[in-house]
Scaffold this motif. Structure first.
Motif, PDB file in Angstrom:
ATOM      1  N   GLN A  10       0.829  -1.209   0.000  1.00  0.00           N
ATOM      2  CA  GLN A  10       0.000   0.000   0.000  1.00  0.00           C
ATOM      3  C   GLN A  10       0.864   1.260   0.000  1.00  0.00           C
ATOM      4  OE1 GLN A  10      -2.831   0.858  -0.973  1.00  0.00           O
ATOM      5  NE2 GLN A  10      -4.301   0.869   0.709  1.00  0.00           N
ATOM      6  N   LYS A  11       1.967   1.228   0.762  1.00  0.00           N
ATOM      7  CA  LYS A  11       2.887   2.370   0.804  1.00  0.00           C
ATOM      8  C   LYS A  11       3.517   2.591  -0.576  1.00  0.00           C
ATOM      9  CE  LYS A  11       6.828   4.259   3.358  1.00  0.00           C
ATOM     10  NZ  LYS A  11       7.585   4.682   2.179  1.00  0.00           N
ATOM     11  N   ALA A  12       3.931   1.491  -1.218  1.00  0.00           N
ATOM     12  CA  ALA A  12       4.518   1.578  -2.565  1.00  0.00           C
ATOM     13  C   ALA A  12       3.492   2.106  -3.563  1.00  0.00           C
ATOM     14  CB  ALA A  12       5.019   0.205  -2.995  1.00  0.00           C
ATOM     15  N   MET A  13       2.226   1.710  -3.370  1.00  0.00           N
ATOM     16  CA  MET A  13       1.122   2.153  -4.241  1.00  0.00           C
ATOM     17  C   MET A  13       0.946   3.681  -4.131  1.00  0.00           C
ATOM     18  SD  MET A  13      -1.458   0.847  -6.160  1.00  0.00           S
ATOM     19  CE  MET A  13      -2.820   1.691  -6.942  1.00  0.00           C
ATOM     20  N   VAL A  14       0.941   4.182  -2.888  1.00  0.00           N
ATOM     21  CA  VAL A  14       0.771   5.632  -2.667  1.00  0.00           C
ATOM     22  C   VAL A  14       1.967   6.394  -3.242  1.00  0.00           C
ATOM     23  CG1 VAL A  14       0.560   7.434  -0.905  1.00  0.00           C
ATOM     24  CG2 VAL A  14      -0.714   5.309  -0.656  1.00  0.00           C
ATOM     25  N   ASP A  15       3.168   5.852  -3.036  1.00  0.00           N
ATOM     26  CA  ASP A  15       4.377   6.518  -3.538  1.00  0.00           C
ATOM     27  C   ASP A  15       4.431   6.529  -5.068  1.00  0.00           C
ATOM     28  OD1 ASP A  15       5.063   6.866  -0.936  1.00  0.00           O
ATOM     29  OD2 ASP A  15       6.583   5.289  -0.875  1.00  0.00           O
ATOM     30  N   SER A  16       4.058   5.403  -5.689  1.00  0.00           N
ATOM     31  CA  SER A  16       4.193   5.287  -7.151  1.00  0.00           C
ATOM     32  C   SER A  16       2.997   5.860  -7.907  1.00  0.00           C
ATOM     33  CB  SER A  16       4.352   3.817  -7.554  1.00  0.00           C
ATOM     34  OG  SER A  16       5.435   3.255  -6.897  1.00  0.00           O
ATOM     35  N   CYS A  17       1.786   5.584  -7.392  1.00  0.00           N
ATOM     36  CA  CYS A  17       0.579   5.918  -8.155  1.00  0.00           C
ATOM     37  C   CYS A  17      -0.166   7.135  -7.616  1.00  0.00           C
ATOM     38  CB  CYS A  17      -0.356   4.711  -8.183  1.00  0.00           C
ATOM     39  SG  CYS A  17       0.475   3.188  -8.686  1.00  0.00           S
ATOM     40  N   GLY A  18       0.239   7.621  -6.442  1.00  0.00           N
ATOM     41  CA  GLY A  18      -0.382   8.829  -5.898  1.00  0.00           C
ATOM     42  C   GLY A  18      -1.697   8.613  -5.186  1.00  0.00           C
ATOM     43  N   CYS A  19      -2.120   7.343  -5.061  1.00  0.00           N
ATOM     44  CA  CYS A  19      -3.375   7.045  -4.342  1.00  0.00           C
ATOM     45  C   CYS A  19      -3.298   5.624  -3.796  1.00  0.00           C
ATOM     46  CB  CYS A  19      -4.571   7.214  -5.268  1.00  0.00           C
ATOM     47  SG  CYS A  19      -4.463   6.190  -6.755  1.00  0.00           S
ATOM     48  N   ALA A  20      -4.237   5.280  -2.905  1.00  0.00           N
ATOM     49  CA  ALA A  20      -4.198   3.985  -2.212  1.00  0.00           C
ATOM     50  C   ALA A  20      -5.129   2.970  -2.858  1.00  0.00           C
ATOM     51  CB  ALA A  20      -4.579   4.187  -0.750  1.00  0.00           C
ATOM     52  N   GLN A  21      -4.714   1.699  -2.790  1.00  0.00           N
ATOM     53  CA  GLN A  21      -5.538   0.624  -3.368  1.00  0.00           C
ATOM     54  C   GLN A  21      -6.733   0.343  -2.453  1.00  0.00           C
ATOM     55  OE1 GLN A  21      -5.232  -3.184  -2.735  1.00  0.00           O
ATOM     56  NE2 GLN A  21      -6.514  -3.640  -4.481  1.00  0.00           N
ATOM     57  N   TYR A  22      -7.876   0.103  -3.066  1.00  0.00           N
ATOM     58  CA  TYR A  22      -9.154   0.046  -2.346  1.00  0.00           C
ATOM     59  C   TYR A  22      -9.241  -1.089  -1.315  1.00  0.00           C
ATOM     60  CZ  TYR A  22     -14.140  -0.690  -1.629  1.00  0.00           C
ATOM     61  OH  TYR A  22     -15.363  -0.878  -1.066  1.00  0.00           O
ATOM     62  N   ALA A  23      -8.577  -2.202  -1.565  1.00  0.00           N
ATOM     63  CA  ALA A  23      -8.758  -3.389  -0.708  1.00  0.00           C
ATOM     64  C   ALA A  23      -8.006  -3.305   0.622  1.00  0.00           C
ATOM     65  CB  ALA A  23      -8.326  -4.640  -1.469  1.00  0.00           C
ATOM     66  N   GLN A  24      -7.143  -2.309   0.790  1.00  0.00           N
ATOM     67  CA  GLN A  24      -6.330  -2.221   2.010  1.00  0.00           C
ATOM     68  C   GLN A  24      -6.540  -0.885   2.730  1.00  0.00           C
ATOM     69  OE1 GLN A  24      -2.761  -3.024  -0.098  1.00  0.00           O
ATOM     70  NE2 GLN A  24      -3.425  -5.122  -0.421  1.00  0.00           N
ATOM     71  N   LEU A  26      -6.202   2.797   4.528  1.00  0.00           N
ATOM     72  CA  LEU A  26      -5.595   4.039   4.020  1.00  0.00           C
ATOM     73  C   LEU A  26      -4.409   4.480   4.875  1.00  0.00           C
ATOM     74  CD1 LEU A  26      -8.530   6.462   3.141  1.00  0.00           C
ATOM     75  CD2 LEU A  26      -6.745   5.699   1.601  1.00  0.00           C
ATOM     76  N   PRO A  27      -3.262   4.805   4.244  1.00  0.00           N
ATOM     77  CA  PRO A  27      -2.189   5.451   5.005  1.00  0.00           C
ATOM     78  C   PRO A  27      -2.580   6.908   5.294  1.00  0.00           C
ATOM     79  CG  PRO A  27      -1.393   4.503   2.921  1.00  0.00           C
ATOM     80  CD  PRO A  27      -2.882   4.536   2.861  1.00  0.00           C
ATOM     81  N   ALA A  28      -1.934   7.519   6.279  1.00  0.00           N
ATOM     82  CA  ALA A  28      -2.262   8.901   6.658  1.00  0.00           C
ATOM     83  C   ALA A  28      -2.053   9.842   5.474  1.00  0.00           C
ATOM     84  CB  ALA A  28      -1.376   9.322   7.825  1.00  0.00           C
ATOM     85  N   GLY A  29      -3.061  10.680   5.222  1.00  0.00           N
ATOM     86  CA  GLY A  29      -2.948  11.703   4.179  1.00  0.00           C
ATOM     87  C   GLY A  29      -3.202  11.212   2.764  1.00  0.00           C
ATOM     88  N   ALA A  30      -3.526   9.921   2.607  1.00  0.00           N
ATOM     89  CA  ALA A  30      -3.787   9.385   1.254  1.00  0.00           C
ATOM     90  C   ALA A  30      -5.282   9.189   1.057  1.00  0.00           C
ATOM     91  CB  ALA A  30      -3.061   8.062   1.078  1.00  0.00           C
ATOM     92  N   GLU A  31      -5.699   9.000  -0.183  1.00  0.00           N
ATOM     93  CA  GLU A  31      -7.104   8.651  -0.452  1.00  0.00           C
ATOM     94  C   GLU A  31      -7.143   7.517  -1.468  1.00  0.00           C
ATOM     95  OE1 GLU A  31      -8.034  12.157  -3.711  1.00  0.00           O
ATOM     96  OE2 GLU A  31      -8.815  12.388  -1.695  1.00  0.00           O
ATOM     97  N   TYR A  32      -8.291   6.836  -1.510  1.00  0.00           N
ATOM     98  CA  TYR A  32      -8.419   5.682  -2.404  1.00  0.00           C
ATOM     99  C   TYR A  32      -8.414   6.125  -3.867  1.00  0.00           C
ATOM    100  CZ  TYR A  32      -9.430   2.549   1.500  1.00  0.00           C
ATOM    101  OH  TYR A  32      -9.333   1.805   2.647  1.00  0.00           O
TER     102      TYR A  32
END
Length: 653
Positions: free
Chosen positions: A401-415, A417-423
């Motif tokens: 999920q952290k790699a997803m937020v870093d690479s894609c700019g948003c969080a994957q729906y199934a996991q 949310l990290p702080a400050g991110a959105e799906y």
């Protein structure tokens, strides 16, 4: 003035022994002295042995022994951090685990109609185009006209495609037109591709929004898999935009899911269950979650004393494209563990009684340096996104999920949310799908580094499950049972429930034996030192004293001799330099005596008789020797004047 007696002696010694320079043996003499005086017999034999062959054999044997000691001690050190496993079984009252139950269908289809109408239309259209399947064309046409066009652009971007061949031509399901495909990456969900008829290959294409020529093509050998995967992709986009409170209302309530409940022979109800919202499974309910501070335990094994529930599944309200099986999913876990239902959940079928017998095992591994496990996860550089105790699964999901937020700019729906991110959703992040698929591919191939960072937990609890199934309710009891359950459900007496809407579940301990598997160090420091001692004694007849001796001679004495020699050389060089400047001739006394030539260096404690014989005498002051005996004192003054006859005979001989 009179001198003190002690000073007199010192002065006399200085007069008689005018020695300058180092008063220590040379390195070769130190080694010889060590070999003669050491406790290790091998070294002594090298010096004492007569003949080259014998000396060579002793050198060989001693070096072999040293080599063996080093090898064996290295083995002992390497095995020092090994662990032995012990299994303890004890019979006792056991804490009952948390049991989380979810309906396989996450949200009521009737409640979701407004959100999914357009996606469902697209899916039905694909089925009609590719497979000639239709369920009342007029209905579909009418809903197309009425439907709003929130996602229509998006469906145009990622349509379902049917591939003619492995060539770059595909048929678009919306327009029915053939189009060229630019993507070079082919990804199949199965290694077995239907070779008989390549027309069956269906898939979709995901392109990089920033670079349209960068595309990935996902093809599936089964049309069912292709349609489901494509549907899930769009479904996740839609669900990511709906707030959590709304989703909780769209899913099943405790009253909807639970019909009856018994635990340990006593009745229970929805108050014993805690709601837990899972992104993929909707509202789930956890029995014995321990949230109110109490954890139920059981003192008797067997199905009568476990948890027994009847679940209402309501198959008629299932989403036909999202889920293709009917029933419930359950997971048995510790109160502090996160229930990964999608990964390790057990499926419960309808119209059946499912019995799940449990065996409880606690395991504990030794942490560093024995194994590479973590006690609490605090030493792992991955933030725990789940509000539960550390596990390998939590770490892997959090890392992705952290790699997803870093690479894609948003969080994957199934996991979570990290702080400050959105799906992720296609309105705000049009590129997320391509990014997600590419990232997931890297994750599976272990290229993200998550599998390398994440470690197993050192201690964990495990419930081994044994599942058995029986038909339920039986044909003879079906009628009255369904009527009573319908009445309990609050429906009219004349409308009874269908048995395919019900599932009976029993979770219980098969026995109250708790297995505890623990690792203990196979070696302790005492055992290690004993083993070292054994090796040294066996190969070199050596003890700790001998080891200290080696340190003293080879490190302290040798070093001091070398340092002193260097100091003398430097001093001599300095004196010569001074003399050259002043032009004085060298004095005879400056020639210094060294080693055993130096009479001061007589060893007070002569080691052995042999070495004492070989010690050289000082040349300058020969010590007085004992005078030879005066043999005249041995002459006997005898009173006998006449010799005896027998002595005479002897004398004459």
């Amino acid at each position: 003035g009179a001198m003190a007696p002690g000073k007199k002696i010192t002065a006399r010694i200085k007069r008689t022994l005018p020695v300058k320079g180092p008063q220590a043996p040379t390195l070769s003499e130190l080694m010889r002295w060590y070999c003669l005086n050491t406790n290790t017999h091998g070294c002594r034999r090298i010096v004492v042995s007569r003949g080259r062959l014998r000396r060579f054999i002793w050198i060989l044997l001693t070096l072999s022994a040293v080599g063996l000691i080093l090898w064996q001690c290295a083995e002992l050190l390497m095995n020092y951090y090994s662990a032995s496993v012990s299994v303890t079984v004890q019979f006792q009252k056991l804490p009952f685990p948390a049991v989380t139950i979810c309906n396989i269908n996450p949200y009521k289809y009737s409640s979701m109609k407004d959100y999914l109408s357009e996606l469902d239309k697209e899916t039905k259209k694909a089925l009609e185009t590719f497979y000639g399947f239709s369920e009342g064309k007029s209905k579909v046409r009418r809903s197309v006209d009425e439907g709003n066009s929130t996602g229509s652009d998006f469906f145009k971007q990622i349509p379902l495609l049917k591939f003619e061949d492995f060539s770059k031509t595909a048929t678009d399901l919306r327009s029915g037109q053939k189009r060229k495909i630019e993507g070079s990456v082919f990804h199949k969900d199965s290694s077995i591709v239907n070779s008989g008829d390549s027309n069956d290959i269906i898939g979709f294409q995901l392109c990089d929004a920033n670079n349209s020529s960068e595309c990935a093509l996902y093809t599936f050998s089964s049309g069912v898999n292709a349609i489901q995967e494509w549907y899930k992709l769009h479904y996740m986009n839609i669900m990511a935009q709906i707030p959590l409170e709304t989703k909780e209302k769209l899913s099943y309530s405790a009253d909807d899911l639970l019909l009856t409940c018994f635990f340990d022979g006593l009745s229970c109800d929805k108050r014993h269950f805690t709601r837990f919202h899972h992104p993929l499974h909707g509202n789930c309910y956890t029995f014995n979650s321990g949230e109110n501070g109490t954890i139920l335990s059981t003192s008797t094994g067997g199905s009568e004393y476990g948890l027994q529930v009847v679940l209402y599944i309501d198959e008629a309200d299932y989403n036909p494209f999202l889920v293709t099986s009917t029933g419930a999913k359950i997971i048995v876990h510790d109160q502090n563990e996160y229930p990964f239902i999608e990964d390790i959940g057990t499926e419960i079928e309808t119209a059946a009684a499912t019995s799940i017998g449990m065996h409880f095992t606690r395991s504990r591994k030794l942490s560093k340096p024995y194994s590479d496990c973590t006690e609490t996860g605090a030493d792992i550089p991955v933030e725990n996104l789940y509000n539960k105790s550390y596990s390998l699964q939590i770490c892997l999901h959090s890392c992705f999920q952290k790699a997803m937020v870093d690479s894609c700019g948003c969080a994957q729906y199934a996991q979570p949310l990290p702080a400050g991110a959105e799906y992720c959703n296609y309105k705000k992040n049009p590129n997320w799908m391509y990014c997600y698929y590419r990232l997931h591919e890297k994750f599976v191939k272990e290229q993200l580094g998550c599998q390398q960072i994440c470690k197993d937990a050192c201690s964990f609890k495990e419930w081994a499950l044994t599942t058995s199934i029986a038909q339920w309710p039986s044909t003879v009891s079906e009628d009255w049972m369904l009527r009573v359950l319908s009445w309990d459900k609050g429906q009219k007496i004349n409308k009874k429930l269908n048995k395919t809407d019900l599932a009976n579940l029993m979770v219980f301990y098969k026995d109250l034996n708790e297995r505890f598997i623990s690792e203990n160090p196979a070696n302790t420091l005492v055992i290690l030192l004993s083993n070292f001692g054994g090796q040294l004694g066996l190969w070199m007849s050596c003890s700790v004293v001998c080891v200290i001796e080696i340190v003293e001679v080879f490190f302290i004495d040798s070093l001091s001799i070398v340092m002193r020699r260097q100091w003398q050389k430097a001093k001599k060089w300095w004196n010569d330099r001074k003399r050259d400047r002043s032009g004085k001739p060298p004095e005879a006394g400056d020639l210094e005596r060294q080693g055993h030539d130096n009479p001061v260096c007589m060893d007070e404690d002569l080691p052995t008789f042999n070495t004492a014989l070989r010690l050289p005498l000082p040349q300058d002051n020969p010590l007085p020797r004992t005078p030879p005996p005066n043999y005249s004192t041995l002459r006997l003054e005898t009173a006998f004047t006449e010799q005896l006859p027998d002595t005479l005979e002897v004398g004459q001989h």
